[in-house]
Design a protein around this motif. Structure first.
Motif, mmCIF file in Angstrom:
data_model
loop_
_atom_site.group_PDB
_atom_site.id
_atom_site.type_symbol
_atom_site.label_atom_id
_atom_site.label_comp_id
_atom_site.label_asym_id
_atom_site.label_seq_id
_atom_site.Cartn_x
_atom_site.Cartn_y
_atom_site.Cartn_z
ATOM 1 N N ASP A 80 4.594 27.648 -24.533
ATOM 2 C CA ASP A 80 3.515 28.635 -24.402
ATOM 3 C C ASP A 80 4.059 29.960 -23.881
ATOM 4 O O ASP A 80 3.294 30.871 -23.555
ATOM 5 N N THR A 81 5.377 30.098 -23.806
ATOM 6 C CA THR A 81 6.005 31.306 -23.283
ATOM 7 C C THR A 81 6.329 32.271 -24.419
ATOM 8 O O THR A 81 7.022 31.911 -25.381
ATOM 9 N N CYS A 143 -8.036 35.551 -25.266
ATOM 10 C CA CYS A 143 -6.713 35.040 -24.919
ATOM 11 C C CYS A 143 -6.068 36.002 -23.927
ATOM 12 O O CYS A 143 -6.511 37.140 -23.765
ATOM 13 N N SER A 144 -5.009 35.555 -23.273
ATOM 14 C CA SER A 144 -4.324 36.423 -22.312
ATOM 15 C C SER A 144 -2.868 35.997 -22.180
ATOM 16 O O SER A 144 -2.464 34.935 -22.652
ATOM 17 N N ASP A 146 -0.172 35.573 -19.034
ATOM 18 C CA ASP A 146 -0.125 35.604 -17.575
ATOM 19 C C ASP A 146 1.153 36.290 -17.084
ATOM 20 O O ASP A 146 1.995 36.742 -17.877
ATOM 21 N N ARG A 150 3.311 33.537 -20.117
ATOM 22 C CA ARG A 150 2.746 32.395 -20.843
ATOM 23 C C ARG A 150 1.459 32.805 -21.550
ATOM 24 O O ARG A 150 0.622 33.506 -20.972
ATOM 25 N N VAL A 152 -2.089 32.227 -22.811
ATOM 26 C CA VAL A 152 -3.272 31.414 -22.502
ATOM 27 C C VAL A 152 -4.246 31.579 -23.647
ATOM 28 O O VAL A 152 -4.822 32.646 -23.849
ATOM 29 N N ARG A 153 -4.424 30.520 -24.426
ATOM 30 C CA ARG A 153 -5.219 30.622 -25.650
ATOM 31 C C ARG A 153 -6.686 30.331 -25.412
ATOM 32 O O ARG A 153 -7.050 29.614 -24.471
ATOM 33 N N LYS A 154 -7.502 30.891 -26.289
ATOM 34 C CA LYS A 154 -8.954 30.703 -26.204
ATOM 35 C C LYS A 154 -9.341 29.248 -26.403
ATOM 36 O O LYS A 154 -10.216 28.714 -25.716
#
Length: 368
Positions: A80-81, A143-144, A146, A150, A152-154
């Motif tokens: 997720d990176t 989504c974002s 961090d 990483r 961060v998915r919806k």
């Protein structure tokens, strides 16, 4: 005692050494990412290896068609990176998504696959239930990234597809590499997206042809719609559905640009959109968003972002198109205003060219 030959050699050798370091026009071209590229630049030696290294780095980051790419790993859940390229793409995409009212969204990949244009493409037209299901995973603004980089998915099924702006980012990356190597006169073109620096070999502005939106699924026809002179440091990107589409079972065409708002191929009067801006990645994103929007909304979006120029080819009945051009050169051409209305037109064959009344006195100063 020195001979005449020795004296001549002493005089000529420094000149030859000096000439060896003078920039010469270099040309690099080939295939990359399923398309062609053409790069012209003035440098003392070829930078071919560096060009290919940059292109490979972009591919290994953002190509969903490359199994070893970082985006493929993110989409498959192996990591997720995000790397720096992907993080930059997310940032620009979120900005354009906000400015376009959701018309641009790189999380449309499940929908792109449903309609047959992605790496996991299907062969038939999806049902409305399938579209609704896929749309649950769409939403880049939900989504974002961090602080650790990483993603961060919806939704667990959210996947990224930056195909709409990857070429633009690749153009920016190659142009940046050239500048790092001291090259200030260049033209980088990848799949029709372009960045320029300095003057061309004739000592003039680089001039880039914009193709007319001609029905051409093979991508072999290039009929001129306009030629743009580009200032140094400017980029140009064009988006259109006239070369990449599928014919559905009922005979209708489905273009490759999918609207995140409907989950279906974009249905707009805009046939092609060309954007001139300092960043090719940004120009690419705005051109793609414009294809999903109505002309007035696309022009308003580009005005807010303050791009240098936007050119829309808009369908006009019965079988023509009109060209709407909007300029925003606040430093160089402060008198040129937005092209909101289209009261003037002059016919050239089957093309109708429109400008706003306020632009008429100054158009000749900036267009061919």
């Amino acid at each position: 005692m020195k001979t005449l030959r020795d004296i001549l050699l002493l005089c000529v050798l420094p000149l030859l050494a000096s000439c060896a370091h003078e920039p010469q026009w270099q040309r690099d071209e080939g295939m990359a990412w399923g398309t062609t590229y053409h790069i012209t630049y003035a440098a003392p030696a070829s930078l071919h290896d560096s060009v290919r290294a940059v292109m490979r780095a972009v591919e290994l980051s953002v190509s969903p068609f490359e199994p070893a790419s970082r985006i493929s790993a993110v989409n498959a859940g192996r990591t997720d990176t995000l790397d720096a390229m992907l993080a930059s793409l997310v940032e620009v995409s979120q900005r354009v998504c906000r400015e376009s009212g959701g018309a641009f969204d790189p999380t449309v990949m499940p929908l792109v696959d449903l309609w047959g244009f992605g790496p996991a493409a299907r062969g038939s037209e999806p049902s409305q239930a399938m579209i609704d299901s896929a749309r649950r995973a769409v939403g880049i603004l939900e989504c974002s990234v961090d602080a650790a980089g990483r993603f961060v998915r919806k939704h667990p099924d959210t996947r990224l597809d930056f195909s709409a702006i990857a070429k633009g980012m690749g153009v920016d990356a190659v142009a940046a590499m050239l500048r790092r190597n001291g090259v200030d006169r260049y033209m980088v073109e990848i799949g029709g997206e372009v960045a320029v620096g300095g003057m061309n070999p004739r000592g003039d502005l680089w001039r880039i042809q914009i193709d007319a939106p001609v029905d051409d699924p093979g991508g072999m026809r290039h009929e001129r719609m306009r030629v743009l002179p580009l200032d140094s440091g400017m980029c140009v990107a064009t988006s259109g559905n006239y070369r990449n589409y599928r014919t559905l079972a009922d005979g209708t065409r489905a273009g490759h640009i999918i609207s995140p708002l409907t989950g279906r191929p974009a249905m707009s009067a805009v046939l092609s959109a060309t954007v001139v801006a300092p960043s090719c990645m940004l120009a690419d994103a705005l051109a793609t968003a414009s294809m999903v929007m109505e002309p007035d909304s696309a022009l308003a979006m580009c005005s807010r972002v303050r791009v240098a120029q936007v050119i829309l080819a808009v369908a006009a009945p019965p079988d023509t198109f009109r060209i709407i051009t909007q300029y925003d050169y606040p430093q160089k051409y402060p008198r040129i205003s937005q092209c909101r209305d289209v009261p003037l037109a002059r016919k050239i064959g089957k093309q109708a060219y429109y400008t706003s009344q306020s632009d008429v006195p100054t158009l000749r100063a900036v267009t061919l």
